[in-house]
Design a protein around this motif. Structure first.
Motif, short mmCIF file in Angstrom:
data_model
loop_
_atom_site.label_atom_id
_atom_site.label_comp_id
_atom_site.label_asym_id
_atom_site.label_seq_id
_atom_site.Cartn_x
_atom_site.Cartn_y
_atom_site.Cartn_z
N SER A 149 0.96 4.34 -2.92
CA SER A 149 0.18 5.42 -2.32
C SER A 149 0.44 6.79 -2.94
O SER A 149 -0.25 7.75 -2.60
CB SER A 149 0.45 5.49 -0.81
OG SER A 149 1.82 5.80 -0.56
N TYR A 195 -2.96 0.04 -5.46
CA TYR A 195 -3.21 0.23 -4.03
C TYR A 195 -4.38 -0.64 -3.59
O TYR A 195 -4.34 -1.27 -2.52
CB TYR A 195 -3.51 1.71 -3.77
CG TYR A 195 -3.73 2.05 -2.32
CD1 TYR A 195 -2.66 2.39 -1.49
CD2 TYR A 195 -5.01 2.06 -1.76
CE1 TYR A 195 -2.86 2.72 -0.16
CE2 TYR A 195 -5.22 2.38 -0.44
CZ TYR A 195 -4.14 2.72 0.37
OH TYR A 195 -4.34 3.03 1.68
N LEU A 217 -14.39 -1.63 -0.80
CA LEU A 217 -13.13 -0.98 -1.19
C LEU A 217 -13.06 -0.80 -2.70
O LEU A 217 -12.64 0.25 -3.19
CB LEU A 217 -11.95 -1.82 -0.69
CG LEU A 217 -11.82 -1.94 0.84
CD1 LEU A 217 -10.71 -2.91 1.21
CD2 LEU A 217 -11.58 -0.58 1.48
N ASP A 247 -4.81 -3.25 -0.51
CA ASP A 247 -5.77 -2.84 0.52
C ASP A 247 -6.77 -3.98 0.78
O ASP A 247 -7.05 -4.33 1.94
CB ASP A 247 -6.50 -1.59 0.04
CG ASP A 247 -7.23 -0.86 1.17
OD1 ASP A 247 -7.00 -1.18 2.35
OD2 ASP A 247 -8.02 0.05 0.85
N VAL A 281 -2.63 5.45 5.22
CA VAL A 281 -1.60 4.49 4.80
C VAL A 281 -0.70 4.13 5.98
O VAL A 281 -0.41 2.96 6.24
CB VAL A 281 -0.77 5.07 3.64
CG1 VAL A 281 0.32 4.08 3.22
CG2 VAL A 281 -1.67 5.38 2.44
N PRO A 299 -4.28 8.05 -1.86
CA PRO A 299 -4.85 7.77 -0.54
C PRO A 299 -4.31 8.72 0.53
O PRO A 299 -3.20 9.25 0.40
CB PRO A 299 -4.39 6.32 -0.26
CG PRO A 299 -4.09 5.76 -1.60
CD PRO A 299 -3.58 6.90 -2.43
N HIS A 338 -7.14 -6.28 4.39
CA HIS A 338 -8.33 -6.42 5.23
C HIS A 338 -8.85 -7.86 5.26
O HIS A 338 -9.40 -8.30 6.28
CB HIS A 338 -9.40 -5.43 4.77
CG HIS A 338 -9.03 -4.00 5.07
ND1 HIS A 338 -9.21 -3.44 6.31
CD2 HIS A 338 -8.45 -3.05 4.30
CE1 HIS A 338 -8.76 -2.19 6.30
NE2 HIS A 338 -8.30 -1.93 5.09
N HIS A 348 -2.29 1.74 8.45
CA HIS A 348 -2.27 0.33 8.04
C HIS A 348 -0.94 -0.32 8.42
O HIS A 348 -0.92 -1.46 8.88
CB HIS A 348 -2.52 0.19 6.54
CG HIS A 348 -3.96 0.34 6.13
ND1 HIS A 348 -4.58 1.56 6.04
CD2 HIS A 348 -4.90 -0.59 5.80
CE1 HIS A 348 -5.84 1.39 5.66
NE2 HIS A 348 -6.06 0.10 5.52
N MET A 405 0.83 -1.20 0.00
CA MET A 405 0.00 0.00 0.00
C MET A 405 0.87 1.25 0.00
O MET A 405 0.58 2.22 -0.72
CB MET A 405 -0.94 -0.02 1.21
CG MET A 405 -1.99 -1.13 1.16
SD MET A 405 -2.92 -1.31 2.70
CE MET A 405 -3.92 0.19 2.65
#
Length: 235
Positions: free
Chosen positions: A138, A146, A177, A150, A195, A190, A154, A198, A134
């Motif tokens: 970014s 990205y 997302l 992402d 970022v 983002p 998750h 995360h 990411m």
């Protein structure tokens, strides 16, 4: 070019499904399969297959001597990834995005706290790799790249929670997302703070700090909710 039966009914679904979720066919509307087959230029058997898929999503129900009836919206399987995708493509997108993001706020922080307790070394490594991916995408308007990292990030958090109910929400979060990205409900790059968060979540999970992982993830999802206020406000 010939098209397989599966491809044909998939083509019908991608046109009829969004029409239903957008309200072109309101709840209670009766759809005649023979008329639909003619409209979409497919056989009745292909149309019936498409209807069976819509029935599995609880969007419609077939009644003898009545036809195919659109079900009330409160009966739809709103967790079905395809239903989510169709609804996000419609005019009700702002409300849908908010509803789904509120769900994320309720689930993902708890999942991250559990992941800090249960994640394997391999999952910790994968989470760190996704966070760094990411970071790498970014800057420079690389939203598609990205997005890949992402979504994977998750999914790992949900899976690493050790809770099978949370893990099953991976496809739901992926659609949220993806929907934000593909419908331009994202900044061109983002938010740098998001970022960084995360990366910090990955580190907290690796360190086994459940409280920190949960609070950092809450910042992530609340930040996503705040972005919606700016980029996709409800009318």
């Amino acid at each position: 070019m010939s098209t397989s039966g599966r491809g044909l009914h998939g083509h019908v679904l991608e046109r009829l499904g969004p029409s239903i979720t957008a309200g072109e066919y309101p709840p209670g509307s009766v759809l005649r399969t023979d008329e639909l087959a003619q409209r979409f230029e497919v056989s009745r058997s292909v149309m019936r297959e498409a209807v069976r898929v819509l029935e599995s999503m609880h969007l419609v129900e077939s009644r003898r001597r009545v036809g195919v009836t659109v079900r009330p919206t409160n009966e739809w399987n709103v967790y079905d990834p395809q239903v989510i995708r169709w609804r996000l493509a419609g005019a009700d997108r702002p409300r849908q995005l908010r509803s789904l993001t509120v769900l994320r706020c309720a689930v993902e922080p708890v999942a991250a706290g559990l992941a800090a307790k249960h994640a394997t070394a391999e999952q910790c490594a994968e989470l760190t790799e996704c966070a760094l991916g990411m970071v790498a995408h970014s800057r420079g308007h690389k939203l598609e790249g990205y997005l890949v990292h992402d979504i994977a990030f998750h999914r790992i958090v949900l899976n690493a929670s050790g809770n099978e109910m949370f893990a099953r929400l991976g496809d739901v979060v992926a659609e949220v997302l993806a929907g934000r990205t593909h419908h331009q409900v994202m900044f061109e790059d983002p938010d740098p703070a998001a970022v960084t968060l995360h990366v910090q979540v990955a580190e907290a999970v690796r360190a086994g700090d459940a409280g920190l992982a949960e609070s950092l993830t809450r910042e992530v999802v609340l930040g996503a909710l705040q972005e919606l206020d700016i980029l996709s406000p409800e009318g």
